[in-house]
Write a protein that holds these residues in place. Structure first.
Motif, PDB file in Angstrom:
ATOM      1  N   LYS A  17      53.589  64.226  23.994  1.00 12.28           N
ATOM      2  CA  LYS A  17      53.866  63.601  25.290  1.00 12.28           C
ATOM      3  C   LYS A  17      53.681  64.630  26.399  1.00 12.28           C
ATOM      4  N   ASP A  18      54.010  65.884  26.061  1.00 10.51           N
ATOM      5  CA  ASP A  18      53.800  66.986  26.997  1.00 10.51           C
ATOM      6  C   ASP A  18      53.308  68.186  26.195  1.00 10.51           C
ATOM      7  N   ALA A  19      52.015  68.417  26.231  1.00  9.14           N
ATOM      8  CA  ALA A  19      51.406  69.470  25.407  1.00  9.14           C
ATOM      9  C   ALA A  19      51.923  70.862  25.743  1.00  9.14           C
ATOM     10  N   GLU A  20      52.502  71.034  26.939  1.00 10.78           N
ATOM     11  CA  GLU A  20      53.002  72.353  27.354  1.00 10.78           C
ATOM     12  C   GLU A  20      54.404  72.629  26.809  1.00 10.78           C
ATOM     13  N   GLU A  21      55.107  71.570  26.388  1.00 10.74           N
ATOM     14  CA  GLU A  21      56.497  71.740  25.959  1.00 10.74           C
ATOM     15  C   GLU A  21      56.558  72.307  24.544  1.00 10.74           C
ATOM     16  N   LYS A  22      57.334  73.373  24.362  1.00  8.88           N
ATOM     17  CA  LYS A  22      57.482  74.004  23.059  1.00  8.88           C
ATOM     18  C   LYS A  22      58.476  73.201  22.210  1.00  8.88           C
ATOM     19  N   SER A  23      58.151  73.045  20.926  1.00 13.01           N
ATOM     20  CA  SER A  23      59.073  72.365  20.016  1.00 13.01           C
ATOM     21  C   SER A  23      58.652  72.667  18.583  1.00 13.01           C
ATOM     22  N   VAL A  24      59.482  72.222  17.634  1.00 14.58           N
ATOM     23  CA  VAL A  24      59.164  72.420  16.216  1.00 14.58           C
ATOM     24  C   VAL A  24      58.085  71.452  15.755  1.00 14.58           C
ATOM     25  N   TYR A  25      57.661  70.561  16.669  1.00 19.13           N
ATOM     26  CA  TYR A  25      56.671  69.545  16.291  1.00 19.13           C
ATOM     27  C   TYR A  25      55.259  69.888  16.771  1.00 19.13           C
ATOM     28  N   GLU A  26      55.032  71.145  17.097  1.00 16.91           N
ATOM     29  CA  GLU A  26      53.733  71.533  17.662  1.00 16.91           C
ATOM     30  C   GLU A  26      52.573  71.272  16.703  1.00 16.91           C
ATOM     31  N   ASN A  27      52.850  71.280  15.389  1.00 15.18           N
ATOM     32  CA  ASN A  27      51.801  70.965  14.410  1.00 15.18           C
ATOM     33  C   ASN A  27      51.312  69.527  14.542  1.00 15.18           C
ATOM     34  N   TYR A  28      52.121  68.694  15.218  1.00  8.21           N
ATOM     35  CA  TYR A  28      51.794  67.271  15.331  1.00  8.21           C
ATOM     36  C   TYR A  28      51.403  66.883  16.766  1.00  8.21           C
ATOM     37  N   TYR A  29      51.140  67.875  17.607  1.00  5.02           N
ATOM     38  CA  TYR A  29      50.740  67.577  18.992  1.00  5.02           C
ATOM     39  C   TYR A  29      49.313  67.008  19.052  1.00  5.02           C
ATOM     40  N   GLU A  30      48.495  67.332  18.079  1.00  2.75           N
ATOM     41  CA  GLU A  30      47.130  66.791  17.998  1.00  2.75           C
ATOM     42  C   GLU A  30      46.820  66.662  16.511  1.00  2.75           C
ATOM     43  N   TYR A  31      47.266  65.551  15.926  1.00  7.13           N
ATOM     44  CA  TYR A  31      47.252  65.433  14.464  1.00  7.13           C
ATOM     45  C   TYR A  31      46.651  64.093  14.049  1.00  7.13           C
ATOM     46  N   SER A  32      45.866  64.102  12.970  1.00  9.10           N
ATOM     47  CA  SER A  32      45.381  62.848  12.382  1.00  9.10           C
ATOM     48  C   SER A  32      45.162  63.056  10.892  1.00  9.10           C
ATOM     49  N   GLU A  33      45.417  62.004  10.131  1.00 11.92           N
ATOM     50  CA  GLU A  33      45.247  62.050   8.678  1.00 11.92           C
ATOM     51  C   GLU A  33      45.179  60.618   8.167  1.00 11.92           C
ATOM     52  N   THR A  34      44.469  60.417   7.057  1.00 16.55           N
ATOM     53  CA  THR A  34      44.383  59.063   6.516  1.00 16.55           C
ATOM     54  C   THR A  34      45.759  58.606   6.028  1.00 16.55           C
ATOM     55  N   VAL A  35      46.029  57.347   6.214  1.00 15.68           N
ATOM     56  CA  VAL A  35      47.319  56.770   5.828  1.00 15.68           C
ATOM     57  C   VAL A  35      47.600  57.005   4.351  1.00 15.68           C
ATOM     58  N   ARG A  36      46.567  56.862   3.522  1.00 15.85           N
ATOM     59  CA  ARG A  36      46.786  56.947   2.067  1.00 15.85           C
ATOM     60  C   ARG A  36      47.057  58.366   1.578  1.00 15.85           C
ATOM     61  N   THR A  37      46.780  59.388   2.401  1.00 18.20           N
ATOM     62  CA  THR A  37      46.995  60.766   1.930  1.00 18.20           C
ATOM     63  C   THR A  37      48.160  61.476   2.607  1.00 18.20           C
ATOM     64  N   VAL A  38      48.761  60.861   3.629  1.00 15.08           N
ATOM     65  CA  VAL A  38      49.812  61.564   4.367  1.00 15.08           C
ATOM     66  C   VAL A  38      51.006  61.850   3.452  1.00 15.08           C
ATOM     67  N   ALA A  39      51.466  63.086   3.450  1.00 11.68           N
ATOM     68  CA  ALA A  39      52.594  63.498   2.596  1.00 11.68           C
ATOM     69  C   ALA A  39      53.905  62.976   3.169  1.00 11.68           C
ATOM     70  N   GLY A  40      54.862  62.777   2.274  1.00 13.85           N
ATOM     71  CA  GLY A  40      56.137  62.220   2.682  1.00 13.85           C
ATOM     72  C   GLY A  40      56.863  63.043   3.735  1.00 13.85           C
ATOM     73  N   TYR A  41      56.842  64.374   3.574  1.00  9.85           N
ATOM     74  CA  TYR A  41      57.576  65.211   4.528  1.00  9.85           C
ATOM     75  C   TYR A  41      56.939  65.135   5.915  1.00  9.85           C
ATOM     76  N   LYS A  42      55.597  64.904   5.960  1.00 12.95           N
ATOM     77  CA  LYS A  42      54.932  64.743   7.253  1.00 12.95           C
ATOM     78  C   LYS A  42      55.353  63.426   7.910  1.00 12.95           C
TER      79      LYS A  42
END
Length: 709
Positions: free
Chosen positions: A190-215
């Motif tokens: 929502k705000d690319a400049e804001e620091k958080s523990v979710y930075e790995n998911y600021y620009e993320y894509s993956e197929t539905v069938r392969t996404v890991a549970g913890y993600k």
């Protein structure tokens, strides 16, 4: 019968086994009792499989109840057909039943229902059937009036068709499946400049069938905390083509363009958001199931840690401003002394603390210090290491104090230690959880023990039920001393609820020690069924019947005595264990048949007679006792160390190597011998492992380890 067949197919077990378990469950038997004392009936299925059967039985019975409700409602509407009823009965999931029921269930007022109220169903049929040979405006004239224009009439008819398309069970099934298979889950900041523990998911894509549970769980939390937005991108063009193929029968120049627009509206406005919610829910459910399973396995390993018996222990609850709370407990866990010392900031009374602790060590014969791993643990550890340099008989262990503060502030702790404050209770818990982890940890809500991942994002009831099942299995596997157990521990014994547990304590306090298991029948509200379920899991040492100290169930006492007599021993010989009795009996099949018991029961009785009341935790690795301290700055790349696995998660394991900050062994660094699907294939909580340091980041407090040496 059909439910039993389905469960057997799903779990790959024989039909007779499933039917036997269902019968036992329906007769009011608990899972631990069925697992331990009814092996012949179900073919020695273990606790985990029995719980899976119970869970699926509950789900499928609820599904059957839902089917009956749906059928009854559709019959009330007068719309039931044989084919429709057959489809409902053959549905294997609640989602499938919902899809079939969708056109018939009561709806809130929608654009389609408003259009129907305006009498536009006929115009919708004209468009849907594509039979008109004139412009739609002409066909719509008879539906227009002072309140509704021709354009509004056509739009309303299209709303009816759009809703009908969205209610089509087969279409929804296709769209759901192709979205699962080819859909892509994406997230953006929502705000690319804001620091958080979710930075790995600021620009993320993956197929539905392969996404890991913890993600999935991380995405859910990041979205909930408003750091990211999450979407599922479906193959829209393929989906629209498929719907058009199903809906549009011919190329009518007047209706085809309108139907194409209606199909797109139906998909984007009604179907896509609904399917996205369903798939997000499916991903979450699957992630929760996996996380709960991992949490449960970690919890079981933690509860089944080997007890440290025969030691007087000093529990040390570290802190800064409020001081470190100390508690001395004897070999049985009885509190002997408590005090508070202030060796840490801001008081820094290190010398005074050394004097106090050395006096306690000398006075009570302390041999182990159990140090909690919370705030100020690192500072306390250095002080302890210095103190015990002059006390060679003393070592220390850092224990995971997760949940100690929850326990110390609980009603249970207040009742157990009414004269103590929360700090004293916490230090007593830290000492006792080293002596007997199971007996102490059962006093704490399993969710607070801290051996899972994203536990606060999961369905609370589902998580709670699963973890309580794990605790119940562990408690019954170990067995409980009826004369010393707390109410908390007793309440996890098969057949005993909190009320009966309290009544057992009350009876014990009023009448003294239990002398035999039969006395349990004198306890208020503990009837014959509860006695049958619990008796074998409750131990009485030095009672009137030596079999009461074993896991042999009272219903098998006669058989046990016949076995002992067959081997030329007497009942009194049971107390110390009759070593080698199994070797003396050559033909166990014949003996079992002669006595009238099953072979599995015979083997269990022989095991108990040979080693009465044996604690299965004895085979677990003991905690690492320490006498010196390492600092994170002491670590060097390539250093070999021994550590204890503290937590196992989807992407690796955290290992305590004695520097207060646990190191991570990534799943790729667990072994090079085989592909590892999940870390639990290689390690479990409590395992003692050899590791090598890969890297150390002191600033970020990160340690990367490998078990590939």
């Amino acid at each position: 019968m059909e439910i039993a067949k389905q469960i057997s197919n799903e779990l790959n077990i024989a039909l007779w086994q499933t039917e036997a378990v269902i019968e036992l469950i329906d007769s009011g038997n608990t899972i631990p009792f069925i697992a331990r004392y009814r092996k012949e009936k179900h073919g020695s299925l273990d606790d985990a499989v029995l719980r899976d059967i119970n869970d699926r039985l509950t789900y499928l019975r609820n599904l059957m109840e839902k089917k009956e409700q749906v059928i009854a409602h559709i019959e009330e509407l007068g719309l039931m057909t044989e084919d429709l009823k057959k489809s409902i009965m053959e549905a294997t999931t609640q989602v499938a039943v919902d899809d079939i029921y969708r056109p018939y269930r009561p709806k809130r007022r929608t654009r389609a229902s408003i259009a129907k109220e305006k009498g536009l169903s006929g115009l919708a049929d004209i468009i849907r059937l594509q039979m008109t040979e004139e412009p739609l405006e002409k066909s719509a004239e008879e539906y227009a009036n002072d309140e509704i224009s021709i354009e509004e009439a056509i739009a309303g008819a299209c709303d009816i068709i759009a809703e009908d398309i969205s209610d089509d069970a087969e279409l929804r099934k296709f769209i759901r499946n192709i979205t699962r298979k080819e859909g892509i889950i994406t997230s953006k900041a929502k705000d690319a400049e804001e620091k958080s523990v979710y930075e790995n998911y600021y620009e993320y894509s993956e197929t539905v069938r392969t996404v890991a549970g913890y993600k999935t769980l991380a995405l859910n939390r990041g979205e909930k905390e408003k750091f990211i937005t999450v979407k599922i991108q479906a193959p829209e063009e393929d989906i629209l083509r498929y719907i058009e193929k199903c809906v549009i029968a011919n190329d009518n120049p007047y209706t085809t363009p309108v139907l194409k627009e209606t199909i797109k509206d139906s998909y984007t406005r009604l179907i896509a958001p609904s399917i996205e919610r369903e798939i997000r829910n499916e991903l979450t459910d699957a992630a929760e199931e996996n996380a709960i399973e991992v949490f449960g396995k970690n919890l079981a390993q933690l509860l089944m840690q080997a007890p440290i018996s025969g030691h007087v222990v000093l529990g040390w609850d570290p802190a800064f401003r409020t001081g470190c709370k100390l508690c001395v407990v004897d070999e049985t866990g009885k509190v002997l002394d408590t005090t508070v010392v202030y060796p840490t900031m801001p008081q820094n009374k290190v010398r005074e603390t050394e004097i106090v602790v050395k006096k306690l060590i000398e006075k009570y014969g302390i041999t182990i210090i159990s140090l909690g791993n919370g705030t100020a643990s690192r500072e306390s550890e250095k002080i302890i290491a210095d103190i015990i340099k002059d006390c060679p008989q003393v070592s220390y262990v850092i224990v995971n104090e997760a949940g100690a503060s929850v326990y110390s502030a609980s009603k249970l702790a207040t009742e157990e230690f009414p004269q103590f404050d929360v700090g004293q209770r916490s230090s007593a818990s830290i000492a006792r959880r080293l002596q007997d982890p199971l007996a102490e940890l059962v006093k704490i809500d399993p969710k607070s023990i801290g051996v899972g991942q994203y536990q606060h994002d999961m369905n609370p009831k589902k998580l709670n039920d699963a973890l309580l099942g794990v605790v119940e299995d562990c408690v019954n596997k170990v067995g409980v001393d009826l004369n010393t157990a707390s109410a908390s521990l007793l309440s996890y014994v098969a057949g005993i609820n909190k009320t009966i547990a309290s009544n057992i304590i009350a009876y014990r306090e009023a009448n003294g020690r239990f002398k035999n298991r039969k006395e349990l029948l004198k306890v208020a509200k503990l009837g014959n069924k509860a006695y049958e379920q619990c008796a074998g899991f409750l131990r009485i040492n030095d009672g009137t019947n030596p079999l009461d100290a074993t896991a042999v169930h009272p219903e098998s006492y006669d058989a046990a005595l016949k076995i002992i007599a067959f081997a030329d021993y007497d009942a009194k010989d049971i107390k110390g264990g009759i070593q080698g009795i199994k070797k003396q009996i050559k033909d166990t099949d014949k003996l079992a048949a002669d006595i009238g018991i099953g072979k599995e029961t015979l083997q269990d009785i022989l095991n108990e007679i040979e080693k009465p009341g044996r604690d299965p935790r004895a085979d677990m690795p003991k905690p690492i006792l320490k006498t010196d301290v390492l600092d994170m700055t002491d670590l060097k790349e390539g250093m070999l160390l021994t550590g204890t696995v503290r937590n196992v998660i989807d992407f690796g394991a955290f290992v305590d190597i004695g520097v207060h900050q646990d190191g991570l062994v990534h799943i790729s660094q667990l072994t090079d011998k085989k592909f590892v699907k999940h870390p639990l294939e290689i390690v479990s909580v409590g395992d003692i492992v050899e590791v090598k340091v890969l890297s150390v980041d002191v600033a970020k407090k990160r340690i990367q380890l490998t078990m590939i040496l």
